[in-house]
Design an enzyme around this catalytic site. Structure first.
Site: not given
Length: 303
Positions: A14, A238
Site C-alpha cells: 500500500d 490509493c
C-alpha cells in the site's frame, strides 16, 4: 500481562503502489529486509492485480521470488479476483488478503465490481485459497466513506462482513481508504461487524488523510482490536482514491502504543532509520511525525 498489539506492515504494498518513485525489485527487497530487522513479522509484500491499473506492483512475483524465506515473517499478497489469487498461490504467498468494496463508485473504478459482486468473487475464490492451505483474510475497502459516492451505509459493511465469514475468512480488516473516519465511526462499525460476523478476527486499516488516524487506532484498541495496519514513513495512498494519503505511519503508531504501555515487538529506532532511508530512495520527504521529531525520551548518547 502487557497487552500485545500486532502491526501488519503495509508499506511494501500500500505504501509503494501510489508513490511517484519507481523502486527496483532490489530496493523493494531491501525495504522488506529493513522492516524485518525492525521486528516486523507480518507484512503486505506485494499485490497481484492488473499491472496496467497498478503498474507499481507489476513486479510482485519477482519480489516474492526474492524473499528470504528463512526469516519468520509472513508475507501477505493482495488479490482482487481469481486470476490474482492463482498468481498469489503460485508466488508462495504465506497469506492472501482479498479486497471487498463497500462503495459502488470506488468499487467500479478500483476493481470493476459492485459491493455484492466483490463478495461473490470472494466466495468463488475462497475455496482455491483454502484448498492451497493458505490463510485467507479480507479487507473491506472504503468501509467509512467512498470518494465518489460519499457516506457508506453501515449496513453494507455489516453485510459484507457476514458474507466474508461465510466464505471462510478468518480475519477481516475495515479499511478507511480515504481517511474520513472518526473514533465514533470506528466504534460503531466495529460493533456492527461483531454483530454480523462474530467469528471473524478484526483488523483495522486507517489512512491519515484528515489527521485522525492515530485517534482511530486508539478507538479501535479501546474496542478490543489487537491488529493494526500501518505503513513505515506514512507513505502510500490509493491510485483510485483522489487525494488519499498514506496509511498511518508505523513508527507513529508504535510510539503511541508503547508510551501507553502496550507491546508491539517492534524496534522504534530501526523503524525511524528505515523511514529516513525511504526518504533517500523515494527522493522525497515522508509524512511520519517520528521521522522528524524522533522518539521520546531521546536515546542517551554515551559520554
Amino acid at each position: 500481562m502487557t497487552r500485545r498489539i500486532d502491526i501488519v506492515e503495509v508499506g511494501p504494498r500500500d505504501g509503494l503502489q501510489n508513490d511517484p518513485a519507481n523502486l527496483s525489485v532490489e530496493q523493494k527487497l531491501e525495504f522488506i529486509s529493513r522492516l524485518e530487522a525492525a521486528g516486523v513479522r507480518r507484512m503486505e509484500s506485494g499485490s497481484f492485480v492488473n499491472p496496467k491499473a497498478v503498474p507499481k506492483m507489476a513486479d510482485s512475483a519477482a519480489v516474492f521470488a526474492g524473499l528470504d524465506r528463512s526469516r519468520q515473517t509472513r508475507h501477505i499478497a493482495l488479490a482482487l479476483n481469481e486470476k490474482g489469487v492463482r498468481r498469489a498461490i503460485d508466488a508462495r504467498a504465506d497469506e492472501i488478503n482479498f479486497v471487498l468494496v463497500a462503495g459502488e463508485g470506488f468499487g467500479r473504478r478500483n476493481q470493476g465490481m459492485s459491493p455484492q459482486e466483490s463478495a461473490d468473487m470472494l466466495a468463488q475464490c475462497a475455496p482455491l485459497v483454502l484448498e492451497a492451505g493458505i490463510p485467507l483474510s479480507a479487507t473491506i475497502s472504503v468501509a467509512f466513506g467512498d470518494p465518489y459516492d460519499g457516506d457508506v451505509d453501515i449496513a453494507v459493511v455489516g453485510n459484507l462482513a457476514a458474507q466474508a465469514q461465510r466464505s471462510g475468512v478468518n480475519e477481516l480488516a475495515l479499511g478507511d481508504t480515504i481517511g474520513v473516519a472518526t473514533p465514533w465511526d470506528v466504534r460503531a462499525r466495529i460493533e456492527r461487524v461483531r454483530m454480523e460476523a462474530p467469528d471473524v478476527y478484526l483488523r483495522m486499516h486507517f489512512h491519515d488523510t484528515r489527521g485522525a488516524a492515530l485517534a482511530n487506532v486508539a478507538a479501535a484498541i479501546d474496542m478490543g482490536v489487537d491488529v493494526i495496519d500501518a505503513s513505515c514513513g506514512g507513505i502510500g495512498g490509493c491510485p483510485f482514491a483522489p487525494a488519499a494519503t498514506g496509511n498511518v505511519a508505523t513508527e507513529d503508531v508504535v510510539y503511541m502504543l508503547e508510551r501507553a504501555g502496550f507491546d508491539t515487538g517492534l524496534d522504534l529506532g530501526k523503524l525511524i532509520e528505515t523511514a529516513h532511508w525511504l526518504e533517500k530512495v523515494l527522493q522525497h520527504p515522508v509524512s511520519s511525525s517520528l521521522s522528524r521529531a524522533g522518539a521520546f525520551p531521546p536515546a542517551k548518547v554515551p559520554v
